[in-house]
Every structure is written in C-alpha cells, then in structure tokens.
Scaffold this active site. Structure first.
Site, PDB file in Angstrom:
ATOM      1  N   HIS A  64      39.372  48.625  50.296  1.00 13.74           N
ATOM      2  CA  HIS A  64      39.763  47.668  49.248  1.00 13.74           C
ATOM      3  C   HIS A  64      39.368  48.181  47.863  1.00 13.74           C
ATOM      4  O   HIS A  64      40.028  47.851  46.869  1.00 13.74           O
ATOM      5  CB  HIS A  64      39.073  46.307  49.475  1.00 13.74           C
ATOM      6  CG  HIS A  64      39.250  45.770  50.853  1.00 13.74           C
ATOM      7  ND1 HIS A  64      40.488  45.435  51.358  1.00 13.74           N
ATOM      8  CD2 HIS A  64      38.362  45.532  51.859  1.00 13.74           C
ATOM      9  CE1 HIS A  64      40.346  45.004  52.605  1.00 13.74           C
ATOM     10  NE2 HIS A  64      39.072  45.047  52.940  1.00 13.74           N
ATOM     11  N   HIS A  94      31.336  48.032  42.325  1.00 13.29           N
ATOM     12  CA  HIS A  94      32.673  48.501  42.699  1.00 13.29           C
ATOM     13  C   HIS A  94      33.619  48.177  41.544  1.00 13.29           C
ATOM     14  O   HIS A  94      33.233  47.501  40.592  1.00 13.29           O
ATOM     15  CB  HIS A  94      33.147  47.812  43.991  1.00 13.29           C
ATOM     16  CG  HIS A  94      33.236  46.345  43.820  1.00 13.29           C
ATOM     17  ND1 HIS A  94      32.157  45.488  44.056  1.00 13.29           N
ATOM     18  CD2 HIS A  94      34.242  45.558  43.359  1.00 13.29           C
ATOM     19  CE1 HIS A  94      32.521  44.267  43.768  1.00 13.29           C
ATOM     20  NE2 HIS A  94      33.770  44.276  43.325  1.00 13.29           N
ATOM     21  N   HIS A  96      37.884  47.220  40.198  1.00 16.50           N
ATOM     22  CA  HIS A  96      39.248  46.752  40.468  1.00 16.50           C
ATOM     23  C   HIS A  96      40.105  47.387  39.378  1.00 16.50           C
ATOM     24  O   HIS A  96      39.657  47.466  38.215  1.00 16.50           O
ATOM     25  CB  HIS A  96      39.336  45.221  40.375  1.00 16.50           C
ATOM     26  CG  HIS A  96      38.403  44.510  41.315  1.00 16.50           C
ATOM     27  ND1 HIS A  96      38.789  44.031  42.555  1.00 16.50           N
ATOM     28  CD2 HIS A  96      37.080  44.220  41.197  1.00 16.50           C
ATOM     29  CE1 HIS A  96      37.752  43.458  43.146  1.00 16.50           C
ATOM     30  NE2 HIS A  96      36.693  43.568  42.350  1.00 16.50           N
ATOM     31  N   GLU A 106      40.472  41.725  36.700  1.00 18.70           N
ATOM     32  CA  GLU A 106      40.613  40.449  37.425  1.00 18.70           C
ATOM     33  C   GLU A 106      40.537  39.293  36.440  1.00 18.70           C
ATOM     34  O   GLU A 106      41.451  38.485  36.333  1.00 18.70           O
ATOM     35  CB  GLU A 106      39.530  40.350  38.498  1.00 18.70           C
ATOM     36  CG  GLU A 106      39.643  41.490  39.522  1.00 18.70           C
ATOM     37  CD  GLU A 106      39.190  41.103  40.887  1.00 18.70           C
ATOM     38  OE1 GLU A 106      38.005  40.774  41.063  1.00 18.70           O
ATOM     39  OE2 GLU A 106      40.050  41.099  41.786  1.00 18.70           O
ATOM     40  N   HIS A 119      32.388  45.534  38.719  1.00 17.10           N
ATOM     41  CA  HIS A 119      31.569  44.417  39.206  1.00 17.10           C
ATOM     42  C   HIS A 119      30.251  44.921  39.765  1.00 17.10           C
ATOM     43  O   HIS A 119      30.238  45.706  40.721  1.00 17.10           O
ATOM     44  CB  HIS A 119      32.312  43.649  40.307  1.00 17.10           C
ATOM     45  CG  HIS A 119      33.466  42.863  39.803  1.00 17.10           C
ATOM     46  ND1 HIS A 119      34.517  42.476  40.594  1.00 17.10           N
ATOM     47  CD2 HIS A 119      33.740  42.391  38.564  1.00 17.10           C
ATOM     48  CE1 HIS A 119      35.387  41.795  39.880  1.00 17.10           C
ATOM     49  NE2 HIS A 119      34.934  41.716  38.635  1.00 17.10           N
ATOM     50  N   THR A 199      36.032  37.502  44.604  1.00 15.14           N
ATOM     51  CA  THR A 199      37.471  37.588  44.304  1.00 15.14           C
ATOM     52  C   THR A 199      38.231  38.272  45.440  1.00 15.14           C
ATOM     53  O   THR A 199      39.424  38.521  45.335  1.00 15.14           O
ATOM     54  CB  THR A 199      37.711  38.382  43.004  1.00 15.14           C
ATOM     55  OG1 THR A 199      37.186  39.715  43.203  1.00 15.14           O
ATOM     56  CG2 THR A 199      37.026  37.729  41.824  1.00 15.14           C
ATOM     57  N   THR A 200      37.486  38.556  46.523  1.00 13.06           N
ATOM     58  CA  THR A 200      38.140  39.084  47.727  1.00 13.06           C
ATOM     59  C   THR A 200      37.668  38.235  48.895  1.00 13.06           C
ATOM     60  O   THR A 200      36.579  37.658  48.848  1.00 13.06           O
ATOM     61  CB  THR A 200      37.702  40.550  47.998  1.00 13.06           C
ATOM     62  OG1 THR A 200      36.276  40.584  48.075  1.00 13.06           O
ATOM     63  CG2 THR A 200      38.181  41.486  46.911  1.00 13.06           C
TER      64      THR A 200
END
Ligand SMILES: CCCSc1c(F)c(F)c(S(=O)(=O)NC)c(F)c1F
Ligand SMILES: [Zn+2]
Length: 261
Positions: A64, A94, A96, A106, A119, A199-200
């Site tokens: 992811h 991590h 995004h 995000e 994040h 958010t996942t």
C-alpha cells in the site's frame, strides 16, 4: 478475497465501507482543511519532537505504501505537547502520493492538494500496552502529517529514495538503520489539529491528527522514484505501479479543526 483492499476501481476508497463500515463513521480522515474556519486555540502549546535517539530498523513495501519502522520498545523517540496529554511513541512513517504530475496528498487545504503527504505514526504507550491496542482506542494514535510540494531536490529525502529500488515489490523489506526523520521537517512546526482516523483500512477512529501548515519541497525526480514501487509482488505477473495511494477528503460531520497560533 477477504479483507483485500486497494486504490483501484474494484477495491478503492469508495468500496472500503463494505468490509469496513466505520468508513462512514463520524470522525473519518483525511479532511479538507479550511484555515479561516479553524479555531485559534491559545491553550494549544507547541508540539515537541524528541527524535534525537530514534532507532529506525527497516524500510518495507507493504503493498500500500513504503514504510520505515522504528524500535518503539521505549520512549526514545516521542512526540508530545500541542493537543496531546501524553507522549506518543514513534512507530513508523510512510507516504501517500499521486501519479505523474497529478496530486497525491490525503488532506487538502481549501480544496488544494499537494504532490504527496508524509505520515509519522505515534502511539500512546502511557495508556496502552502495545500498538495494536492503541490503534483501536479513541486517544491511541497521533499522526504528524507533512505536505510535500514539487520543486527543488530535498537535501535528505534522497536517503529514502535511494533505498526504494530495494523494496520495489510488495512484501520486500531491507535494513534501514540510523535514519532520523527530523531531517524531513519544515522550519515551522505551526499546525492544525483535529480528531480523525486511519486513512487506510481498518480506518480505526483512533487518530489525533497534527498537520503542519508549512510543506517541504521535493523534486519531481525524487517523487518519480516513489512511483517505480509496485503494489504487486515479485511473483505476480501483472505489475501495478504504486501511485495514487491516497484516500480523498471525508465529511467533517461537525468536527472543529483547531489551529496553533
Ligand atoms: C494498524 C495499521 C498499522 S500502522 C499505520 C499504517 F500502516 C498506515 F498506513 C496508516 S494510514 O492510515 O495510512 N495513514 C495515517 C496508519 F494510520 C497507521 F497507523
Ligand atoms: Zn498514511
């Protein structure tokens, strides 16, 4: 199959509610931040990051995102202050990001998105005995969000982007010692804060969000290296580039966003 989820047409954010009904909950993340509607709260002190003796362990592709894990067996690297009542231990960070040239953050600011969002995930080790327990508690996690804007090369991000070729495939992992994420911070720690969620999936509503107002600048070349990662494993014949791994903004549902002064 099972709780499989992703960012595609068949398994993306609009479908997550099927396996994770909390996706339609009252404190979901990310959100669109409207600075003029944020409440200036003068009781909000500065956030304090003590990462000096932090211990990064490895860097991995979890299918992811790309994740750097830390040794969280003691209070070596913590975030405290601001909206937080306790110190929270750094567990991992991590990113995004988007596809070529398009956006990938995000959180958005007045509808504007950035190229990427970092994040830094922390957990409340004062109140909970492990990360898993904290991840399901309303005050269990604190995530520091930092926007990445496309521009000049980031002086320190290359330490991460130079390692990405080693974790190209889902499930790959390699040593990544001695990295201090303090080098990824912008000059100002002014922030917005609100109560939200992962958010996942599993989208737990356990996150106190602290989003820095100032972005950091990274180059298109550095961003491009994130996009050479794959969602898929080495054994899979269909290669899918890892990009656009972001959830769109979710309804505020009456929540207040506070602003540090
Ligand atoms: C129980 C998950 C393992 S840790 C983790 C993570 F891997 C992740 F990706 C996000 S995120 O939702 O994507 N970004 C805030 C998190 F919040 C996390 F806490
Ligand atoms: Zn994240």
């Amino acid at each position: 199959t099972g709780n499989h989820w992703g960012y595609g047409k068949e398994d993306g954010p609009t479908l997550w509610h099927r396996n994770y009904p909390v996706a339609e909950g009252s404190r979901q993340s990310p959100i669109d931040i409207i600075p003029l509607q944020a409440v200036h709260d003068h009781s909000l002190g500065p956030i304090i990051l003590s990462y000096d003796h932090c211990t990064s362990i490895n860097i991995a592709n979890n299918g992811h995102s790309v994740v750097v894990e830390f040794d969280d067996s003691d209070d070596r690297s913590v975030i405290r202050g601001g909206p937080l009542d306790n110190p929270y231990r750094l567990k991992q960070f991590h990113f995004h990001w988007g596809g070529k040239g398009c956006h990938g953050s995000e959180h958005t600011v007045e509808g504007m998105s950035y190229a990427s969002e970092l994040h830094l995930v922390h957990w409340n080790a004062v109140k909970y005995k492990n990360f898993g327990e904290a991840a399901t508690a309303p005050d269990g996690l604190a995530v520091l969000g930092i926007f990445l804007e496309a521009g000049d090369d980031h002086r320190w991000l290359h330490v991460i982007t130079d390692a990405l070729y080693m974790v190209k495939y889902k499930g790959s992992l390699t040593d990544f010692k001695g990295f201090n994420p303090k080098c990824l911070l912008p000059s100002s720690l002014q922030y917005w804060t609100y109560l939200g969620s992962l958010t996942t999936p599993p989208l737990h509503e356990s996150v106190t969000w602290i989003i820095l107002k100032e972005s950091i600048t990274v180059s298109e070349k550095q961003l491009g290296k994130f996009r050479m990662l794959l969602f898929t494993g080495e054994e899979e014949d269909q290669r899918m580039r890892m990009e656009n791994n972001f959830r769109p903004p979710q309804p505020l549902k009456g929540r207040k966003v506070r602003s540090s002064n």
